[in-house]
Design a protein around this motif. Structure first.
Motif, PDB file in Angstrom:
ATOM      1  N   TRP A  87      33.505  15.760  10.309  1.00 29.34           N
ATOM      2  CA  TRP A  87      34.713  14.809   9.782  1.00 29.34           C
ATOM      3  C   TRP A  87      32.971  13.421   8.635  1.00 29.34           C
ATOM      4  CZ3 TRP A  87      39.703  12.774  10.519  1.00 29.34           C
ATOM      5  CH2 TRP A  87      40.626  13.452  11.927  1.00 29.34           C
ATOM      6  N   TRP A  88      33.956  13.127   7.775  1.00 29.70           N
ATOM      7  CA  TRP A  88      32.214  12.754   7.053  1.00 29.70           C
ATOM      8  C   TRP A  88      33.209  11.369   6.097  1.00 29.70           C
ATOM      9  CZ3 TRP A  88      33.945  16.657   5.533  1.00 29.70           C
ATOM     10  CH2 TRP A  88      34.573  17.240   3.838  1.00 29.70           C
ATOM     11  N   ALA A  89      32.090  10.269   6.183  1.00 30.73           N
ATOM     12  CA  ALA A  89      32.289   8.935   5.366  1.00 30.73           C
ATOM     13  C   ALA A  89      32.584   9.242   4.038  1.00 30.73           C
ATOM     14  CB  ALA A  89      31.521   8.067   5.105  1.00 30.73           C
ATOM     15  N   ASP A  90      34.146  10.115   2.996  1.00 29.78           N
ATOM     16  CA  ASP A  90      33.921   9.741   1.619  1.00 29.78           C
ATOM     17  C   ASP A  90      34.130   8.934   0.518  1.00 29.78           C
ATOM     18  OD1 ASP A  90      33.745  12.480  -0.024  1.00 29.78           O
ATOM     19  OD2 ASP A  90      35.967  11.517  -0.550  1.00 29.78           O
ATOM     20  N   ASP A  91      33.068   9.120  -0.638  1.00 24.28           N
ATOM     21  CA  ASP A  91      33.581   8.056  -1.674  1.00 24.28           C
ATOM     22  C   ASP A  91      35.202   9.062  -2.815  1.00 24.28           C
ATOM     23  OD1 ASP A  91      32.858  10.587  -2.803  1.00 24.28           O
ATOM     24  OD2 ASP A  91      30.756   9.653  -3.889  1.00 24.28           O
ATOM     25  N   GLY A  92      35.778   9.023  -1.822  1.00 22.41           N
ATOM     26  CA  GLY A  92      37.155  10.114  -2.806  1.00 22.41           C
ATOM     27  C   GLY A  92      36.879  11.532  -3.655  1.00 22.41           C
ATOM     28  N   ASP A  93      36.138  11.816  -3.247  1.00 17.89           N
ATOM     29  CA  ASP A  93      35.785  13.147  -4.393  1.00 17.89           C
ATOM     30  C   ASP A  93      36.172  14.693  -3.865  1.00 17.89           C
ATOM     31  OD1 ASP A  93      33.314  13.461  -3.240  1.00 17.89           O
ATOM     32  OD2 ASP A  93      32.408  13.307  -4.928  1.00 17.89           O
ATOM     33  N   ASN A  94      36.902  14.427  -2.431  1.00 15.91           N
ATOM     34  CA  ASN A  94      37.176  15.665  -1.689  1.00 15.91           C
ATOM     35  C   ASN A  94      36.009  16.528  -1.140  1.00 15.91           C
ATOM     36  OD1 ASN A  94      39.475  14.664  -2.296  1.00 15.91           O
ATOM     37  ND2 ASN A  94      39.510  15.426  -4.294  1.00 15.91           N
ATOM     38  N   VAL A  95      34.707  16.103  -1.222  1.00  7.68           N
ATOM     39  CA  VAL A  95      33.512  16.692  -0.560  1.00  7.68           C
ATOM     40  C   VAL A  95      32.869  16.415  -0.513  1.00  7.68           C
ATOM     41  CG1 VAL A  95      33.723  18.817  -2.595  1.00  7.68           C
ATOM     42  CG2 VAL A  95      32.374  16.910  -2.925  1.00  7.68           C
ATOM     43  N   LEU A  96      31.823  16.758   0.618  1.00  8.28           N
ATOM     44  CA  LEU A  96      30.268  16.279   1.308  1.00  8.28           C
ATOM     45  C   LEU A  96      29.387  16.832   0.538  1.00  8.28           C
ATOM     46  CD1 LEU A  96      29.312  15.056   4.053  1.00  8.28           C
ATOM     47  CD2 LEU A  96      28.867  17.674   4.698  1.00  8.28           C
ATOM     48  N   GLU A  97      28.477  15.245  -0.137  1.00  8.21           N
ATOM     49  CA  GLU A  97      27.777  15.295  -0.684  1.00  8.21           C
ATOM     50  C   GLU A  97      26.410  14.576  -0.068  1.00  8.21           C
ATOM     51  OE1 GLU A  97      29.771  13.934  -5.245  1.00  8.21           O
ATOM     52  OE2 GLU A  97      29.528  12.879  -3.562  1.00  8.21           O
ATOM     53  N   ASP A  98      25.436  14.770  -0.514  1.00  8.79           N
ATOM     54  CA  ASP A  98      23.448  14.730   0.188  1.00  8.79           C
ATOM     55  C   ASP A  98      23.698  12.568   0.550  1.00  8.79           C
ATOM     56  OD1 ASP A  98      23.541  13.696  -2.234  1.00  8.79           O
ATOM     57  OD2 ASP A  98      21.612  15.282  -2.450  1.00  8.79           O
ATOM     58  N   ASN A  99      24.670  12.015   0.545  1.00  5.14           N
ATOM     59  CA  ASN A  99      24.172  10.975   0.141  1.00  5.14           C
ATOM     60  C   ASN A  99      25.076  10.095   0.841  1.00  5.14           C
ATOM     61  OD1 ASN A  99      26.193  10.926  -1.949  1.00  5.14           O
ATOM     62  ND2 ASN A  99      25.204   8.332  -1.979  1.00  5.14           N
ATOM     63  N   GLU A 100      26.619  10.419   1.836  1.00  7.34           N
ATOM     64  CA  GLU A 100      27.049  10.526   2.585  1.00  7.34           C
ATOM     65  C   GLU A 100      27.275  10.404   4.690  1.00  7.34           C
ATOM     66  OE1 GLU A 100      30.973  11.216  -0.520  1.00  7.34           O
ATOM     67  OE2 GLU A 100      30.304  12.726   1.157  1.00  7.34           O
TER      68      GLU A 100
END
Length: 212
Positions: A87-100
């Motif tokens: 689980w991760w804090a997403d920015d709404g673009d549906n993928v895990l990114e390196d600043n999340e």
């Protein structure tokens, strides 16, 4: 596995009614999926929490291949210890990114049947989206990403691109085509699994609460 599942997809709704985040009749090692969950705070600033409870982990029956490796007969199932979540804090673009920020990672089976865990998403001490304590402001929408793998899962974050149109079904990493786990920012490896969970099933409840 890189395709949209309509049965576990819905638009904004009141979760006082039951919606299914996952509903799969037949999973096999290396199967994987991703959901993006939107949380809508109306009007008032609110603290948010998530709760996950394992409600069943059953052996059900036993085939000959399963019986050869499962010494527990028809006791507790093994599936819940082999399906891993991230689980991760997403920015709404549906993928895990390196600043999340990753919130939680591991098998749901560690809870034990009837066991649950509550995760603060935004309270006075921490806010998973900002890294600083405080509520989610009113009239804002926040997102949580949830990836699962029938096997081992790990983060493989993509570079942040500040876009909101990414999809884990796309070819986001430019390797091995579209819709692979890495296109969602994770890895999935079920190569070490055997037939021990062949007829098993699991169910779990996921709930969210908001406090003004």
């Amino acid at each position: 596995n890189g395709t949209l599942n309509e049965a576990t997809t819905w638009t904004e709704a009141d979760l006082s009614t039951i919606h299914k985040f996952f509903d799969f009749e037949d999973v096999k090692p290396n199967d994987y999926g991703e959901d993006t969950i939107s949380l809508h705070v109306n009007n008032n600033d609110s603290y948010l929490c998530a709760n996950v409870k394992l409600t069943s982990n059953d052996d059900n029956t036993q085939t000959e291949p399963e019986g050869l490796v499962d010494g527990n007969a028809l006791e507790t199932g093994e599936l819940a210890s082999l399906v891993n979540f991230l689980w991760w804090a997403d920015d709404g673009d549906n993928v895990l990114e390196d600043n999340e920020s990753v919130i939680s990672e591991g098998p749901i089976g560690t809870l034990g049947v009837g066991g649950s865990v509550t995760v603060p998403l935004a309270d006075s001490q921490n806010n998973i989206w900002t890294g600083v304590g405080g509520p989610v402001p009113g009239n804002q929408t926040k997102y949580i990403g949830k990836a699962w793998c029938f096997g081992d899962i790990a983060g493989a974050p993509l570079a942040q691109d500040n876009a909101t149109t990414r999809s884990p079904a796309g070819d986001n990493d430019g390797v091995n085509g579209a819709g692979k786990p890495e296109d969602g920012g994770v890895t999935c490896n079920g190569s070490a699994l055997n037939n021990v969970s062949q007829t098993d099933s699991l169910t779990a409840d996921v709930t969210f609460t908001a406090t003004q």
